[in-house]
Design an enzyme around this catalytic site. Structure first.
Site, short mmCIF file in Angstrom:
data_model
loop_
_atom_site.label_atom_id
_atom_site.label_comp_id
_atom_site.label_asym_id
_atom_site.label_seq_id
_atom_site.Cartn_x
_atom_site.Cartn_y
_atom_site.Cartn_z
N ARG A 52 1.16 -1.23 0.28
CA ARG A 52 0.37 0.30 0.06
C ARG A 52 0.82 1.26 -0.15
O ARG A 52 1.90 0.93 0.51
CB ARG A 52 -1.04 0.17 0.97
N LYS A 55 -2.86 -1.86 7.52
CA LYS A 55 -4.11 -2.15 7.32
C LYS A 55 -4.38 -3.24 7.78
O LYS A 55 -5.34 -3.52 8.66
CB LYS A 55 -4.28 -1.97 6.15
N HIS A 75 -2.64 3.30 -5.12
CA HIS A 75 -2.77 2.07 -5.52
C HIS A 75 -2.77 0.70 -6.35
O HIS A 75 -2.54 -0.09 -6.29
CB HIS A 75 -4.42 1.38 -4.77
N ARG A 123 0.03 -2.33 -5.93
CA ARG A 123 -0.92 -3.68 -5.28
C ARG A 123 -1.11 -3.74 -6.00
O ARG A 123 -1.39 -5.13 -6.56
CB ARG A 123 -0.77 -2.85 -4.09
N HIS A 163 -3.21 -9.81 2.38
CA HIS A 163 -4.41 -10.04 2.25
C HIS A 163 -5.13 -11.29 3.14
O HIS A 163 -4.54 -12.61 3.67
CB HIS A 163 -5.31 -10.23 1.27
N TYR A 215 -8.81 -7.41 -5.86
CA TYR A 215 -8.33 -7.15 -7.02
C TYR A 215 -8.00 -7.62 -8.02
O TYR A 215 -7.11 -6.74 -9.38
CB TYR A 215 -6.64 -6.75 -5.97
#
Length: 319
Positions: A159, A186, A267, A270, A293, A302
């Protein structure tokens, strides 16, 4: 947002009070806190303009506010504003006023009418990354930095906030490549740490490990923030660049490469790695290990168009 001191006003010691306040604030990521403060300010301003009470707010006030938001705001923005209102009330010691039947029904109706499909930016797949790198020279300090930023960001599926926060102390080079330890992310709010392996690339021009070594050697950085701003005199600044600066660099390189810069963001590296890895046949578990993730469903979101034409039934019906 409401004064968090009220949450812990049972503690008599001023020192303990400040520590408790700090711990409460740390329960949310810094970017989340910033968003909540901005969203809460918007609600307070609305209430002040319309002579309504913001804290505690009643059901009708929130219904009026949300209905007005629905005229020109995305569903994601409305959800975030509702969350901020709820957090502010709880922080001040009030029950959240956002969970009534009427408000839930209102939000459901808005979602149905406006839709909830996210407006995602373009994934910077490997071909895009190579085009961006092609715009960079080999001698200027800023080009050496940007090459390392793009390659590390892509290979590590980072990120933009994670890239901006990387330090020399987080890195370890060995014969296998580069190990980067993320102290916070995150999906790791409690700071247990996540390690990512960045292997040497087969092509020296696109090798993320060599690119980072080149940047550290050229900049003379031996400790602290890895990615820093550079002034007009080609002097490396002492502090880390912001996550917004990371996004601006990606947009700048996309434009230089002839891509639509408005479709790229911080982003994009990523999502580009995840999309490219899926297109190359990497299994989902290995992709999630690199991206960090926790949810397979979120990770799959994604993968932008990577398998749209692979094993497509329409190509097998004789058209």
């Amino acid at each position: 947002m409401a004064n968090l001191v009220e949450v812990v006003n049972g503690i008599s010691s001023e020192v303990l009070l400040e520590k408790a306040k700090s711990y409460i604030e740390q329960s949310k990521a810094s970017n989340t806190v910033k968003s909540y403060k901005s969203d809460w300010t918007d609600f307070v301003t609305y209430c002040s303009t319309n002579n309504l009470k913001a804290l505690p707010a009643d059901e009708m006030t929130i219904i009026k506010y949300v209905t007005e938001l629905a005229e020109n705001k995305k569903v994601s923005t409305i959800n975030r504003r509702i969350s901020a209102i709820s957090q502010a009330h709880q922080a001040a010691g009030y029950n959240t006023p956002t969970q009534t039947f009427a408000i839930k029904a209102l939000l459901k109706g808005i979602k149905r009418e406006k839709g909830t499909m996210p407006d995602k930016k373009q994934a910077a797949i490997i071909d895009d990354v190579k085009l961006m790198l092609g715009t960079l020279g080999a001698d200027k300090l800023i080009d050496i930095r940007d090459r390392a930023l793009v390659l590390i960001g892509f290979a590590g599926a980072f990120r933009r906030s994670e890239l901006a926060s990387l330090t020399v102390e987080d890195t370890k080079f060995d014969r296998n490549g580069l190990t980067i330890t993320l102290r916070h992310s995150k999906t790791d709010q409690e700071g247990q740490g996540i390690k990512k392996g960045i292997p040497y690339g087969s092509n020296p021009d696109t090798c993320p490990v060599r690119a980072l070594l080149d940047w550290l050697n050229a900049s003379g950085i031996t400790q602290g923030a890895i990615f820093r701003s550079i002034n007009r005199h080609s002097q490396v600044q002492p502090n880390a660049m912001t996550d917004k600066a990371v996004a601006l660099i990606i947009k700048k390189l996309a434009e230089a490469a002839g891509l639509d810069a408005s479709q790229y963001s911080g982003h994009s590296l990523r999502s580009g790695f995840i999309t490219t890895a899926a297109d190359c046949g990497a299994d989902e578990r290995s992709i999630m290990k690199q991206s960090g993730h926790k949810s397979l469903v979120v990770m799959r979101g994604y993968i932008q168009d990577a398998t749209l034409f692979k094993h497509n039934a329409a190509s097998q019906v004789g058209l």
